[in-house]
Design an enzyme around this catalytic site. Structure first.
Site, PDB file in Angstrom:
ATOM      1  N   HIS A  42      -0.809   6.342  18.772  1.00 37.68           N
ATOM      2  CA  HIS A  42      -0.917   7.058  17.495  1.00 37.68           C
ATOM      3  C   HIS A  42      -1.339   6.055  16.430  1.00 37.68           C
ATOM      4  O   HIS A  42      -0.928   4.899  16.446  1.00 37.68           O
ATOM      5  CB  HIS A  42       0.440   7.683  17.165  1.00 37.68           C
ATOM      6  CG  HIS A  42       0.533   8.111  15.746  1.00 37.68           C
ATOM      7  ND1 HIS A  42      -0.371   8.972  15.182  1.00 37.68           N
ATOM      8  CD2 HIS A  42       1.400   7.764  14.756  1.00 37.68           C
ATOM      9  CE1 HIS A  42      -0.056   9.148  13.913  1.00 37.68           C
ATOM     10  NE2 HIS A  42       1.012   8.433  13.632  1.00 37.68           N
ATOM     11  N   ASN A  64      -4.048   7.905   8.920  1.00 39.09           N
ATOM     12  CA  ASN A  64      -3.096   8.516   9.852  1.00 39.09           C
ATOM     13  C   ASN A  64      -3.305  10.035   9.822  1.00 39.09           C
ATOM     14  O   ASN A  64      -3.027  10.674   8.806  1.00 39.09           O
ATOM     15  CB  ASN A  64      -1.670   8.144   9.413  1.00 39.09           C
ATOM     16  CG  ASN A  64      -0.599   8.732  10.314  1.00 39.09           C
ATOM     17  OD1 ASN A  64      -0.867   9.595  11.143  1.00 39.09           O
ATOM     18  ND2 ASN A  64       0.628   8.273  10.141  1.00 39.09           N
ATOM     19  N   CYS A  79       3.903  13.095  14.235  1.00 38.73           N
ATOM     20  CA  CYS A  79       2.952  12.208  14.916  1.00 38.73           C
ATOM     21  C   CYS A  79       3.071  12.287  16.437  1.00 38.73           C
ATOM     22  O   CYS A  79       2.140  11.931  17.153  1.00 38.73           O
ATOM     23  CB  CYS A  79       3.168  10.772  14.448  1.00 38.73           C
ATOM     24  SG  CYS A  79       3.045  10.643  12.662  1.00 38.73           S
TER      25      CYS A  79
HETATM   26  N1  COA Z   1      -0.918   0.216  -3.375  1.00 38.12           N
HETATM   27  C1  COA Z   1      -0.359  -0.813  -4.006  1.00 38.12           C
HETATM   28  N2  COA Z   1       0.977  -1.078  -3.984  1.00 38.12           N
HETATM   29  C2  COA Z   1       1.728  -0.232  -3.267  1.00 38.12           C
HETATM   30  C3  COA Z   1       1.208   0.869  -2.587  1.00 38.12           C
HETATM   31  C4  COA Z   1      -0.184   1.091  -2.661  1.00 38.12           C
HETATM   32  N3  COA Z   1      -0.793   2.120  -2.044  1.00 38.12           N
HETATM   33  N4  COA Z   1       2.197   1.511  -1.956  1.00 38.12           N
HETATM   34  C5  COA Z   1       3.318   0.849  -2.232  1.00 38.12           C
HETATM   35  N5  COA Z   1       3.047  -0.210  -3.036  1.00 38.12           N
HETATM   36  C6  COA Z   1       3.983  -1.166  -3.576  1.00 38.12           C
HETATM   37  C7  COA Z   1       5.397  -0.666  -3.591  1.00 38.12           C
HETATM   38  O1  COA Z   1       5.635   0.073  -4.760  1.00 38.12           O
HETATM   39  C8  COA Z   1       6.195  -1.940  -3.539  1.00 38.12           C
HETATM   40  O2  COA Z   1       6.215  -2.471  -4.833  1.00 38.12           O
HETATM   41  P1  COA Z   1       7.528  -3.265  -5.374  1.00 38.12           P
HETATM   42  O3  COA Z   1       7.677  -4.449  -4.470  1.00 38.12           O
HETATM   43  O4  COA Z   1       7.162  -3.611  -6.766  1.00 38.12           O
HETATM   44  O5  COA Z   1       8.662  -2.294  -5.257  1.00 38.12           O
HETATM   45  C9  COA Z   1       5.329  -2.852  -2.700  1.00 38.12           C
HETATM   46  O6  COA Z   1       4.001  -2.302  -2.734  1.00 38.12           O
HETATM   47  C10 COA Z   1       5.777  -2.918  -1.253  1.00 38.12           C
HETATM   48  O7  COA Z   1       4.958  -3.872  -0.648  1.00 38.12           O
HETATM   49  P2  COA Z   1       5.291  -4.457   0.770  1.00 38.12           P
HETATM   50  O8  COA Z   1       6.721  -4.813   0.867  1.00 38.12           O
HETATM   51  O9  COA Z   1       4.311  -5.517   1.095  1.00 38.12           O
HETATM   52  O10 COA Z   1       4.999  -3.165   1.666  1.00 38.12           O
HETATM   53  P3  COA Z   1       5.075  -3.063   3.219  1.00 38.12           P
HETATM   54  O11 COA Z   1       4.640  -4.318   3.857  1.00 38.12           O
HETATM   55  O12 COA Z   1       6.369  -2.470   3.658  1.00 38.12           O
HETATM   56  O13 COA Z   1       3.942  -1.980   3.488  1.00 38.12           O
HETATM   57  C11 COA Z   1       3.722   0.250   4.224  1.00 38.12           C
HETATM   58  C12 COA Z   1       4.128  -0.680   3.084  1.00 38.12           C
HETATM   59  C13 COA Z   1       3.975   1.672   3.795  1.00 38.12           C
HETATM   60  C14 COA Z   1       2.238   0.065   4.486  1.00 38.12           C
HETATM   61  C15 COA Z   1       4.509  -0.115   5.494  1.00 38.12           C
HETATM   62  O14 COA Z   1       5.881  -0.179   5.205  1.00 38.12           O
HETATM   63  C16 COA Z   1       4.292   0.843   6.627  1.00 38.12           C
HETATM   64  O15 COA Z   1       3.186   0.989   7.110  1.00 38.12           O
HETATM   65  N6  COA Z   1       5.363   1.477   7.131  1.00 38.12           N
HETATM   66  C17 COA Z   1       5.245   2.403   8.214  1.00 38.12           C
HETATM   67  C18 COA Z   1       4.621   3.641   7.703  1.00 38.12           C
HETATM   68  C19 COA Z   1       4.222   4.548   8.800  1.00 38.12           C
HETATM   69  O16 COA Z   1       3.780   4.110   9.813  1.00 38.12           O
HETATM   70  N7  COA Z   1       4.341   5.841   8.542  1.00 38.12           N
HETATM   71  C20 COA Z   1       3.936   6.826   9.449  1.00 38.12           C
HETATM   72  C21 COA Z   1       4.803   6.789  10.658  1.00 38.12           C
HETATM   73  S1  COA Z   1       4.165   7.796  11.848  1.00 38.12           S
END
Ligand code: COA
Length: 335
Positions: free
Chosen positions: A262, A292, A115
């Site tokens: 980004h 992204n 990124c």
């Molecule tokens: N749809 C539905 N459920 C999903 C899912 C999807 N696409 N992806 C993951 N889940 C589930 C997981 O399995 C987990 O389930 P569990 O609690 O039963 O284990 C749960 O959702 C996690 O939810 P939550 O804790 O609310 O997730 P979060 O708030 O951490 O959000 C992200 C997840 C990935 C959106 C977030 O962590 C994020 O954006 N992180 C940074 C990612 C990023 O920026 N990456 C690129 C960097 S350049």
């Protein structure tokens, strides 16, 4: 001409036509429009529908950037291509692009820094221009993620986030000391590489990719991410590097006219803006439409911000990125 700074002379972008809405993904995996929008701000992304490489989109973006800069491909004397999803393993996308554009036998190389790749490319071109090594540099960020994602429930955390796209800028020298790129700031820390990575194909393994890399609960052949861990680091590193760029130029957040971050997650950008006490109207966000696109996200957002009049002469604009590696970076410029 004495070169004091580098300026962006033209910008271009290209995204595939096929729109993939959250509801389309919900038909392939256990997810929902509501979950994706709430956690990431993404409503849709673009996916290629026919065989298309990062340099195919990159070429379209580059040609637009060249046109808007009034520069011909023959005038380009440096090509830098930022991507984590090259058309083929090697040679570089930059080399492939020189053939597609019909440039002279100029230097061309890839930056593989996820990124942050576009800002790393921009910083490299800036340094080469200021050193007198190039006069017309093309920096492209281009990605095809859709062919490498696990779009089943197993891969949903990553699969819903990424989209395909490309953006490009043409850079050149200026003797105007008040305009152009004021400074760039690049960082990396490999300690958390495994928190967001794609392990296979891996040159340390023979063969580099095995059938089981695409199988099992947590396959190495698809990107893997510790979402919460990445999120926490992103919201720390973004403000750090933005402030670093302002401090280096004796400027403050209040001086900033526009932040083009980004596009990893709308919540990350909102969190960063709130922490910096930066009004959200000064932050460019378009992740709702493209997801992204890693190295392509900043030039695509810059292109849109110019097109809709949000970037104008004399504005202080900061580009900032955080991503896998971890890597993070900023470029501060007076437009
Ligand atoms: N749809 C539905 N459920 C999903 C899912 C999807 N696409 N992806 C993951 N889940 C589930 C997981 O399995 C987990 O389930 P569990 O609690 O039963 O284990 C749960 O959702 C996690 O939810 P939550 O804790 O609310 O997730 P979060 O708030 O951490 O959000 C992200 C997840 C990935 C959106 C977030 O962590 C994020 O954006 N992180 C940074 C990612 C990023 O920026 N990456 C690129 C960097 S350049």
């Amino acid at each position: 001409m004495s070169v004091s700074r580098t300026r962006i002379l033209g910008v271009g972008r290209a995204v595939p036509e096929r729109v993939v809405a959250n509801d389309d993904l919900a038909q392939r995996m256990d997810t929902s429009d509501e979950w994706i929008q709430q956690r990431t701000g993404i409503r849709q992304r673009r996916h290629i529908s026919t065989s298309t490489g990062a340099t195919d989109l990159g070429k379209i973006a580059a040609e637009e950037a060249l046109r808007s800069a009034g520069v011909s491909a023959q005038d380009v004397d440096l090509v830098i291509f930022a991507t984590l999803s090259p058309d083929i393993d090697w040679p570089s996308c930059a080399c492939l692009l020189t053939q597609k554009l019909g440039t002279r036998n100029i230097p061309a190389f890839d930056v593989k820094n996820q990124c942050s790749g576009f800002i790393y490319g921009l910083a490299s071109a800036d340094a080469m221009i200021r050193a007198g090594r190039a006069r017309r540099a093309l920096v492209v960020g281009g990605e095809i993620h859709s062919t490498g994602l696990d779009l089943t429930t197993r891969g949903r955390e990553v699969g819903v986030i990424f989209g395909d796209g490309a953006g490009a800028v043409v850079l050149g020298p200026t003797d105007d000391p008040d305009r152009g790129i004021l400074s760039t700031h690049l960082h990396a820390d490999g300690n958390h590489a495994e928190k967001l990575w794609l392990e296979a194909a891996a040159s340390r393994n023979r063969p580099r990719i095995k059938p089981e890399d695409l199988d099992g609960d947590d396959p190495a052949g698809f990107p893997r991410m510790s979402g919460k861990f990445v999120f926490k680091h992103a919201v720390t590193r973004f403000p750090e590097v933005i402030k670093e760029s302002l401090d280096a130029n004796g400027l403050a957040i209040a001086d900033l006219d526009l932040l083009i971050p980004h596009q990893a997650n709308l919540r990350i950008n909102q969190f960063v803006a709130a922490g910096l006490e930066l009004d959200e109207s000064k932050v460019v966000n378009n992740i709702d439409r493209y997801g992204n696109t890693t190295a392509a996200s900043i030039p695509i957002a810059l292109h849109e911000a110019i097109a809709d009049g949000r970037v104008a002469a004399d504005m202080l604009v900061c580009l900032a990125a955080f991503g896998a590696g971890f890597t993070w970076a900023a470029a501060l410029m007076r437009w």
